[in-house]
Design a protein around this motif. Structure first.
Motif, PDB file in Angstrom:
ATOM      1  N   ASP A   1       0.825  -1.215   0.000  1.00 46.52           N
ATOM      2  CA  ASP A   1       0.000   0.000   0.000  1.00 46.52           C
ATOM      3  C   ASP A   1       0.861   1.268   0.000  1.00 46.52           C
ATOM      4  N   ALA A   2       1.911   1.273   0.806  1.00 47.60           N
ATOM      5  CA  ALA A   2       2.803   2.440   0.850  1.00 47.60           C
ATOM      6  C   ALA A   2       3.511   2.609  -0.491  1.00 47.60           C
ATOM      7  N   TRP A   3       3.987   1.503  -1.068  1.00 49.78           N
ATOM      8  CA  TRP A   3       4.651   1.556  -2.374  1.00 49.78           C
ATOM      9  C   TRP A   3       3.710   2.142  -3.429  1.00 49.78           C
ATOM     10  N   ASN A   4       2.504   1.616  -3.488  1.00 50.37           N
ATOM     11  CA  ASN A   4       1.563   2.033  -4.531  1.00 50.37           C
ATOM     12  C   ASN A   4       1.095   3.476  -4.363  1.00 50.37           C
ATOM     13  N   ARG A   5       1.175   4.006  -3.150  1.00 49.04           N
ATOM     14  CA  ARG A   5       0.906   5.438  -2.917  1.00 49.04           C
ATOM     15  C   ARG A   5       2.160   6.287  -3.152  1.00 49.04           C
ATOM     16  N   LYS A   6       3.294   5.628  -3.399  1.00 52.14           N
ATOM     17  CA  LYS A   6       4.604   6.282  -3.559  1.00 52.14           C
ATOM     18  C   LYS A   6       4.975   7.050  -2.292  1.00 52.14           C
ATOM     19  N   ASP A   7       4.664   6.452  -1.156  1.00 53.59           N
ATOM     20  CA  ASP A   7       4.877   7.077   0.148  1.00 53.59           C
ATOM     21  C   ASP A   7       6.056   6.400   0.854  1.00 53.59           C
ATOM     22  N   ALA A   8       7.255   6.880   0.545  1.00 57.75           N
ATOM     23  CA  ALA A   8       8.469   6.291   1.124  1.00 57.75           C
ATOM     24  C   ALA A   8       8.502   6.448   2.640  1.00 57.75           C
ATOM     25  N   HIS A   9       7.919   7.515   3.147  1.00 51.90           N
ATOM     26  CA  HIS A   9       7.901   7.717   4.601  1.00 51.90           C
ATOM     27  C   HIS A   9       7.048   6.635   5.273  1.00 51.90           C
ATOM     28  N   ALA A  10       5.864   6.380   4.751  1.00 53.25           N
ATOM     29  CA  ALA A  10       5.000   5.330   5.320  1.00 53.25           C
ATOM     30  C   ALA A  10       5.649   3.956   5.172  1.00 53.25           C
ATOM     31  N   LEU A  11       6.297   3.718   4.046  1.00 53.52           N
ATOM     32  CA  LEU A  11       6.987   2.448   3.827  1.00 53.52           C
ATOM     33  C   LEU A  11       8.089   2.277   4.877  1.00 53.52           C
ATOM     34  N   ALA A  12       8.896   3.297   5.079  1.00 54.46           N
ATOM     35  CA  ALA A  12       9.990   3.222   6.047  1.00 54.46           C
ATOM     36  C   ALA A  12       9.481   3.107   7.478  1.00 54.46           C
ATOM     37  N   ALA A  13       8.297   3.654   7.749  1.00 50.04           N
ATOM     38  CA  ALA A  13       7.730   3.592   9.098  1.00 50.04           C
ATOM     39  C   ALA A  13       7.389   2.161   9.514  1.00 50.04           C
TER      40      ALA A  13
ATOM     41  N   ALA B   1      16.360   5.682   0.131  1.00 50.47           N
ATOM     42  CA  ALA B   1      16.514   4.829  -1.054  1.00 50.47           C
ATOM     43  C   ALA B   1      15.173   4.604  -1.754  1.00 50.47           C
ATOM     44  N   HIS B   2      14.121   4.349  -0.970  1.00 50.60           N
ATOM     45  CA  HIS B   2      12.820   4.120  -1.585  1.00 50.60           C
ATOM     46  C   HIS B   2      12.226   5.407  -2.155  1.00 50.60           C
ATOM     47  N   HIS B   3      12.471   6.530  -1.506  1.00 47.49           N
ATOM     48  CA  HIS B   3      12.003   7.799  -2.065  1.00 47.49           C
ATOM     49  C   HIS B   3      12.629   8.024  -3.441  1.00 47.49           C
ATOM     50  N   TYR B   4      13.919   7.774  -3.543  1.00 43.66           N
ATOM     51  CA  TYR B   4      14.596   7.931  -4.832  1.00 43.66           C
ATOM     52  C   TYR B   4      13.953   7.035  -5.889  1.00 43.66           C
ATOM     53  N   GLY B   5      13.819   5.743  -5.600  1.00 45.31           N
ATOM     54  CA  GLY B   5      13.242   4.818  -6.575  1.00 45.31           C
ATOM     55  C   GLY B   5      11.800   5.150  -6.923  1.00 45.31           C
ATOM     56  N   LEU B   6      11.015   5.478  -5.904  1.00 43.63           N
ATOM     57  CA  LEU B   6       9.586   5.735  -6.124  1.00 43.63           C
ATOM     58  C   LEU B   6       9.317   7.052  -6.851  1.00 43.63           C
ATOM     59  N   THR B   7      10.317   7.919  -6.932  1.00 43.86           N
ATOM     60  CA  THR B   7      10.145   9.179  -7.662  1.00 43.86           C
ATOM     61  C   THR B   7      10.877   9.164  -9.002  1.00 43.86           C
ATOM     62  N   THR B   8      11.563   8.073  -9.313  1.00 41.00           N
ATOM     63  CA  THR B   8      12.277   7.985 -10.594  1.00 41.00           C
ATOM     64  C   THR B   8      11.794   6.740 -11.347  1.00 41.00           C
TER      65      THR B   8
ATOM     66  N   PHE C   1      10.640   3.882 -10.523  1.00 45.03           N
ATOM     67  CA  PHE C   1       9.435   3.188 -10.039  1.00 45.03           C
ATOM     68  C   PHE C   1       8.224   4.113  -9.929  1.00 45.03           C
ATOM     69  N   ARG C   2       8.309   5.327 -10.453  1.00 42.68           N
ATOM     70  CA  ARG C   2       7.233   6.307 -10.234  1.00 42.68           C
ATOM     71  C   ARG C   2       5.888   5.877 -10.813  1.00 42.68           C
ATOM     72  N   ASN C   3       5.870   5.068 -11.851  1.00 42.95           N
ATOM     73  CA  ASN C   3       4.619   4.584 -12.444  1.00 42.95           C
ATOM     74  C   ASN C   3       4.327   3.139 -12.078  1.00 42.95           C
TER      75      ASN C   3
END
Length: 143
Positions: free
Chosen positions: A7-19, A44-51, A53-55
């Motif tokens: 769910d965090a990945w699909n929302r592109k929410d690296a903060h929630a994922l890391a939490a 690391a996940h913020h970088y991937g999810l905004t580049t 992995f953004r779609n």
């Protein structure tokens, strides 16, 4: 845990994922990059999810829970990732993998203290390193 990660990945929410991870958690990704704390996991996940992995979307498939004690659990999940982009921003094919989470019960609920992510390479048995490149191989006889 796998559904919360999804769910965090699909929302592109690296903060929630890391939490989902303890402050001193370890995370090893599919190519062996090893992050040693929550802040690095988030970065690391913020970088991937905004580049690249953004779609993308990830879906947790089969989930297997092994309760080691009242306070320790190992969770495996098969996953499917769709929508990754290459360096030229072209869509790539789907990937399949397995992720393992080692979680402990804390005063606020379950938290991941370690995770490892592995790509599935269908039909292959191992990797080999030759001429500066790694590739998957199958040693079984083909008839």
């Amino acid at each position: 845990m796998p559904r919360l990660f999804q769910d965090a990945w699909n929302r592109k929410d690296a903060h929630a994922l890391a939490a989902l991870f303890s402050e001193d958690a370890d995370f090893v990704n599919v190519v062996g990059l090893w992050w040693h704390n929550r802040a690095d996991i988030e970065r690391a996940h913020h970088y991937g999810l905004t580049t690249f992995f953004r779609n993308s979307t990830i879906s947790a498939r089969r989930v297997k829970l092994r309760q080691m004690s009242e306070d320790i659990a190992i969770v495996h999940t098969r996953w499917k990732l769709s929508g990754q982009r290459d360096k030229a921003d072209e869509a790539l094919g789907d990937r399949l993998g397995i992720m393992i989470f080692v979680a402990e019960r804390s005063s606020t609920g379950w938290i991941v203290c370690a995770a490892q992510n592995t790509d599935i390479n269908p039909g292959m048995e191992t990797n080999v390193f030759r001429n500066g490149k790694m590739s998957a191989v199958d040693y079984r006889d083909k008839e």
